[in-house]
Design an enzyme around this catalytic site. Sequence first.
Site, PDB file in Angstrom:
ATOM      1  N   CYS A   1       7.433  -4.883  -9.331  1.00  0.00           N
ATOM      2  CA  CYS A   1       7.294  -6.248  -9.841  1.00  0.00           C
ATOM      3  C   CYS A   1       7.931  -6.366 -11.229  1.00  0.00           C
ATOM      4  CB  CYS A   1       5.834  -6.694  -9.816  1.00  0.00           C
ATOM      5  SG  CYS A   1       5.644  -8.486  -9.987  1.00  0.00           S
TER       6      CYS A   1
ATOM      7  N   HIS B   1       5.290  -6.173  -4.029  1.00  0.00           N
ATOM      8  CA  HIS B   1       4.227  -5.192  -4.283  1.00  0.00           C
ATOM      9  C   HIS B   1       4.017  -4.338  -3.031  1.00  0.00           C
ATOM     10  CE1 HIS B   1       2.568  -6.660  -8.152  1.00  0.00           C
ATOM     11  NE2 HIS B   1       3.075  -7.814  -7.751  1.00  0.00           N
TER      12      HIS B   1
ATOM     13  N   GLU C   1       2.117  -1.849  -2.724  1.00  0.00           N
ATOM     14  CA  GLU C   1       0.697  -1.498  -2.638  1.00  0.00           C
ATOM     15  C   GLU C   1      -0.143  -2.604  -2.018  1.00  0.00           C
ATOM     16  OE1 GLU C   1       0.846  -3.636  -6.613  1.00  0.00           O
ATOM     17  OE2 GLU C   1       2.214  -2.538  -5.287  1.00  0.00           O
TER      18      GLU C   1
END
Length: 211
Positions: free
Chosen positions: A82, A192, A194
């Site tokens: 990001c 992202h 994750e």
Amino acid sequence: MTKTVALLDYGSGNLRSAQRALERAGAEVIVSSDPEVCTNADGLLVPGVGAFDACMKGLKNVFGHRIIGQRLAGGRPVMGICVGMQILFDEGDEHGIKSAGCGEWPGKVERLQAEILPHMGWNTLEMPTNSPMFEGISPDERFYFVHSYGVRKWTLETDDLTTPPEVVWAKHENDRFVAAVENGTLWATQFHPEKSGDAGAQLLRNWINYI
């Protein structure tokens, strides 16, 4: 052998979310801003949430820009997520504030030209072929984005002596922006991983396998 990943703690980013995702992907994670720890780990992950200028100030407070530069100079893997990707470029221009980035790639982070911002939610990519970053990931997979700014032009010149980076694009409304870069030991994603389900988990496993 378990790989160690230093998760750079410089006051920006959801460290716990990134830590859990990396651990699920098989890494031993050390959350740290200590230069020695961050320089010597197998991999360094640079998160980032918020404004470009604030992230750069936080990064410099812990000498993170030097850590990144030293690792890359020594051929040691670094990954940005990001705003952690955005700060790798030359410059950020947000709300009229121009800030210098780490300068690993030429280019400017600027506001996306779209009616609806932030660009929030799931989106597909212009998926590359034969990419270690996206190995085992279907071309129609979606990844999770939350951002209003991005890199809209790729300006790095290449020659016959160097391997050009793999630049992956995505589109929000009609505006095309850099969604990921795979450049030797330097990887980065605007999205992202994750928070991107199975596809994001596979990407993190690919990175851990690479380091």
